[in-house]
Motif scaffolding. Structure first.
Motif, mmCIF file in Angstrom:
data_model
loop_
_atom_site.group_PDB
_atom_site.id
_atom_site.type_symbol
_atom_site.label_atom_id
_atom_site.label_comp_id
_atom_site.label_asym_id
_atom_site.label_seq_id
_atom_site.Cartn_x
_atom_site.Cartn_y
_atom_site.Cartn_z
ATOM 1 N N MET A 1 0.825 -1.195 0.000
ATOM 2 C CA MET A 1 0.000 0.000 0.000
ATOM 3 C C MET A 1 0.871 1.261 0.000
ATOM 4 N N HIS A 2 1.945 1.249 0.746
ATOM 5 C CA HIS A 2 2.784 2.445 0.829
ATOM 6 C C HIS A 2 3.573 2.683 -0.461
ATOM 7 N N LEU A 3 3.957 1.615 -1.131
ATOM 8 C CA LEU A 3 4.819 1.771 -2.299
ATOM 9 C C LEU A 3 4.060 1.909 -3.610
ATOM 10 N N GLY A 4 2.834 1.450 -3.681
ATOM 11 C CA GLY A 4 2.136 1.509 -4.947
ATOM 12 C C GLY A 4 0.651 1.729 -4.825
ATOM 13 N N GLY A 5 0.202 2.199 -3.692
ATOM 14 C CA GLY A 5 -1.219 2.385 -3.473
ATOM 15 C C GLY A 5 -1.677 3.799 -3.763
ATOM 16 N N ASN A 6 -2.518 4.299 -2.883
ATOM 17 C CA ASN A 6 -3.120 5.620 -3.033
ATOM 18 C C ASN A 6 -2.760 6.443 -1.805
ATOM 19 N N HIS A 7 -2.438 7.699 -2.002
ATOM 20 C CA HIS A 7 -2.012 8.531 -0.867
ATOM 21 C C HIS A 7 -3.117 8.721 0.171
ATOM 22 N N GLU A 8 -4.361 8.472 -0.205
ATOM 23 C CA GLU A 8 -5.457 8.601 0.764
ATOM 24 C C GLU A 8 -5.432 7.479 1.798
ATOM 25 N N PHE A 9 -4.730 6.392 1.501
ATOM 26 C CA PHE A 9 -4.707 5.239 2.397
ATOM 27 C C PHE A 9 -3.337 4.985 3.005
ATOM 28 N N SER A 10 -2.384 5.850 2.733
ATOM 29 C CA SER A 10 -1.032 5.676 3.246
ATOM 30 C C SER A 10 -0.506 7.016 3.736
ATOM 31 N N LEU A 16 5.034 12.126 1.538
ATOM 32 C CA LEU A 16 6.006 12.227 0.456
ATOM 33 C C LEU A 16 5.379 12.862 -0.785
ATOM 34 N N GLY A 17 4.163 12.482 -1.103
ATOM 35 C CA GLY A 17 3.473 13.049 -2.257
ATOM 36 C C GLY A 17 3.251 14.544 -2.124
ATOM 37 N N ALA A 18 2.912 14.994 -0.913
ATOM 38 C CA ALA A 18 2.707 16.426 -0.676
ATOM 39 C C ALA A 18 4.003 17.204 -0.879
ATOM 40 N N VAL A 19 5.099 16.648 -0.399
ATOM 41 C CA VAL A 19 6.399 17.306 -0.573
ATOM 42 C C VAL A 19 6.762 17.380 -2.061
ATOM 43 N N LEU A 20 6.635 16.269 -2.755
ATOM 44 C CA LEU A 20 7.004 16.243 -4.173
ATOM 45 C C LEU A 20 6.077 17.116 -5.016
ATOM 46 N N ALA A 21 4.779 17.088 -4.739
ATOM 47 C CA ALA A 21 3.841 17.923 -5.504
ATOM 48 C C ALA A 21 4.125 19.403 -5.271
ATOM 49 N N THR A 22 4.408 19.763 -4.035
ATOM 50 C CA THR A 22 4.725 21.152 -3.722
ATOM 51 C C THR A 22 5.999 21.587 -4.430
ATOM 52 N N ALA A 23 7.013 20.731 -4.414
ATOM 53 C CA ALA A 23 8.278 21.056 -5.077
ATOM 54 C C ALA A 23 8.090 21.230 -6.583
ATOM 55 N N ALA A 24 7.150 20.481 -7.153
ATOM 56 C CA ALA A 24 6.894 20.561 -8.593
ATOM 57 C C ALA A 24 5.888 21.655 -8.947
ATOM 58 N N ALA A 33 3.322 9.326 -10.800
ATOM 59 C CA ALA A 33 4.623 9.985 -10.661
ATOM 60 C C ALA A 33 5.231 9.691 -9.287
ATOM 61 N N LEU A 34 4.403 9.674 -8.254
ATOM 62 C CA LEU A 34 4.879 9.369 -6.906
ATOM 63 C C LEU A 34 5.428 7.943 -6.851
ATOM 64 N N THR A 35 4.683 6.991 -7.401
ATOM 65 C CA THR A 35 5.138 5.603 -7.411
ATOM 66 C C THR A 35 6.443 5.478 -8.187
ATOM 67 N N GLY A 36 6.545 6.166 -9.324
ATOM 68 C CA GLY A 36 7.778 6.139 -10.109
ATOM 69 C C GLY A 36 8.955 6.716 -9.347
ATOM 70 N N TRP A 37 8.724 7.847 -8.675
ATOM 71 C CA TRP A 37 9.792 8.471 -7.887
ATOM 72 C C TRP A 37 10.242 7.532 -6.776
ATOM 73 N N SER A 85 3.021 18.469 8.213
ATOM 74 C CA SER A 85 1.608 18.285 8.557
ATOM 75 C C SER A 85 0.732 19.271 7.794
ATOM 76 N N ALA A 86 1.198 20.509 7.679
ATOM 77 C CA ALA A 86 0.438 21.525 6.940
ATOM 78 C C ALA A 86 0.370 21.174 5.452
ATOM 79 N N LEU A 87 1.482 20.702 4.884
ATOM 80 C CA LEU A 87 1.484 20.292 3.479
ATOM 81 C C LEU A 87 0.511 19.143 3.247
ATOM 82 N N ARG A 88 0.531 18.171 4.139
ATOM 83 C CA ARG A 88 -0.377 17.022 3.996
ATOM 84 C C ARG A 88 -1.827 17.473 4.000
ATOM 85 N N ARG A 89 -2.165 18.391 4.904
ATOM 86 C CA ARG A 89 -3.557 18.882 4.966
ATOM 87 C C ARG A 89 -3.960 19.557 3.662
#
Length: 94
Positions: A1-10, A16-24, A33-37, A85-89
């Protein structure tokens, strides 16, 4: 689930997705893209541990020792974890 699932469940994927999306400069977490990274940059190792009744306590001891910055739950609050925590929200699906 953590490596190839959905960010809503992990929680790990959401952080990690919030950090990468913000950086991009993206407005959403791109699961593919998250799974690939993650596949390019992370490694997973399993370790056999026979006494699963004490595994939770072992995890607490390891986390306290290495203080990984992406672990938010049960870890001391600091400026980085507050920001994460703020990025995740900001990437929660309504």
């Amino acid at each position: 689930m953590h490596l190839g699932g959905n960010h809503e469940f992990s929680t790990f994927r959401r952080t990690l997705g919030a950090v990468l999306a913000t950086a991009a400069g993206a407005g959403r977490i791109d699961e593919a893209a998250l799974t690939g990274w993650m596949g390019q940059h992370l490694k997973v190792r399993t370790v056999r541990y026979d006494d699963r009744d004490t595994l939770g306590r072992l995890e607490e001891l390891v986390l306290a020792e290495i203080d990984p910055p992406l672990n938010l739950q049960g870890m001391p609050r600091n400026s980085l974890r507050v920001r994460l925590s703020a990025l995740r929200r900001s990437f929660r699906t309504p």
